[in-house]
Design an enzyme around this catalytic site. Sequence first.
Site, mmCIF file in Angstrom:
data_model
loop_
_atom_site.group_PDB
_atom_site.id
_atom_site.type_symbol
_atom_site.label_atom_id
_atom_site.label_comp_id
_atom_site.label_asym_id
_atom_site.label_seq_id
_atom_site.Cartn_x
_atom_site.Cartn_y
_atom_site.Cartn_z
ATOM 1 N N GLN A 8 -5.653 -4.725 -7.202
ATOM 2 C CA GLN A 8 -6.355 -4.069 -8.294
ATOM 3 C C GLN A 8 -5.759 -2.685 -8.492
ATOM 4 O O GLN A 8 -5.440 -1.982 -7.525
ATOM 5 C CB GLN A 8 -7.848 -3.948 -7.962
ATOM 6 C CG GLN A 8 -8.674 -3.250 -9.037
ATOM 7 C CD GLN A 8 -10.148 -3.249 -8.698
ATOM 8 O OE1 GLN A 8 -10.645 -4.162 -8.023
ATOM 9 N NE2 GLN A 8 -10.857 -2.228 -9.155
ATOM 10 N N SER A 187 -0.733 2.962 -8.962
ATOM 11 C CA SER A 187 0.505 2.807 -8.195
ATOM 12 C C SER A 187 0.320 3.127 -6.720
ATOM 13 O O SER A 187 1.277 3.479 -6.031
ATOM 14 C CB SER A 187 1.632 3.676 -8.796
ATOM 15 O OG SER A 187 1.849 3.330 -10.150
ATOM 16 N N ARG A 188 -0.916 3.038 -6.251
ATOM 17 C CA ARG A 188 -1.242 3.309 -4.844
ATOM 18 C C ARG A 188 -0.946 4.751 -4.444
ATOM 19 O O ARG A 188 -0.842 5.075 -3.255
ATOM 20 C CB ARG A 188 -0.508 2.345 -3.903
ATOM 21 C CG ARG A 188 -0.901 0.879 -4.088
ATOM 22 C CD ARG A 188 -2.389 0.680 -3.827
ATOM 23 N NE ARG A 188 -2.803 -0.715 -3.859
ATOM 24 C CZ ARG A 188 -3.380 -1.296 -4.923
ATOM 25 N NH1 ARG A 188 -3.566 -0.613 -6.043
ATOM 26 N NH2 ARG A 188 -3.766 -2.556 -4.868
ATOM 27 N N LEU A 189 -0.832 5.656 -5.419
ATOM 28 C CA LEU A 189 -0.640 7.080 -5.127
ATOM 29 C C LEU A 189 -2.012 7.753 -5.090
ATOM 30 O O LEU A 189 -2.334 8.630 -5.896
ATOM 31 C CB LEU A 189 0.284 7.719 -6.167
ATOM 32 C CG LEU A 189 1.702 7.143 -6.192
ATOM 33 C CD1 LEU A 189 2.535 7.838 -7.265
ATOM 34 C CD2 LEU A 189 2.369 7.299 -4.819
#
Length: 212
Positions: A8, A187-189
């Site tokens: 997600q 973006s998982r940042l």
Amino acid sequence: MSLADLRQSYEKNVLLESDAAASPFDQFAVWFDEALAAQVPEPNAMTLATVDAQGRPSARIVLVKGADARGFVFYTNYESRKGQDLAANPRASLLFFWQPLERQIRIEGTVEKTTAEESDAYFHSRPLGSRLGAWASRQSRPVSREALEAALRECEQRYGDTPPRPAHWGGYRLVPDRFEFWQGRPSRLHDRLVYEPDAAAASGWRIVRLSP
């Protein structure tokens, strides 16, 4: 769909140092109020992780019943597995996960028992069934359903509507020495802000951003 394909993108909020409260207790209160306003299911549910005398970790969901500058309070059977763990190693970790807001809060610290007066006050605020259940259940020990229900009937007959607080049941307070506030980002940042004690800071805490 395989487990590896489940993912997600988190895009609802941001967490910047410029917006964060100076005190982690204030930041927790802000996020908790926002979880309440968003009607997050059971926002007071938290994972409690403990470690036993052999270094074996265990975790379970418990409900926070008090949160202020002194720490985070929960109640349980002192003879349960978590109680035995905390007797051997009085350090623990809490985790709140509020998925609708894409947020986590991790809290670490030492654990102490609440006063008898605090435990009494909370115990007598509970529904009658919960108070009787605290007597009937030998928490974390093997039992059959029939034996558990028989123990409850015995407690009902013995105590009626006014069961006292069992000596083996009461509160714990986790006194924090580390907080991490996690906000999901694309973006998982993700945003990860850690609060650590700092005697030189006006609030008593410094904020450090961690790489996601």
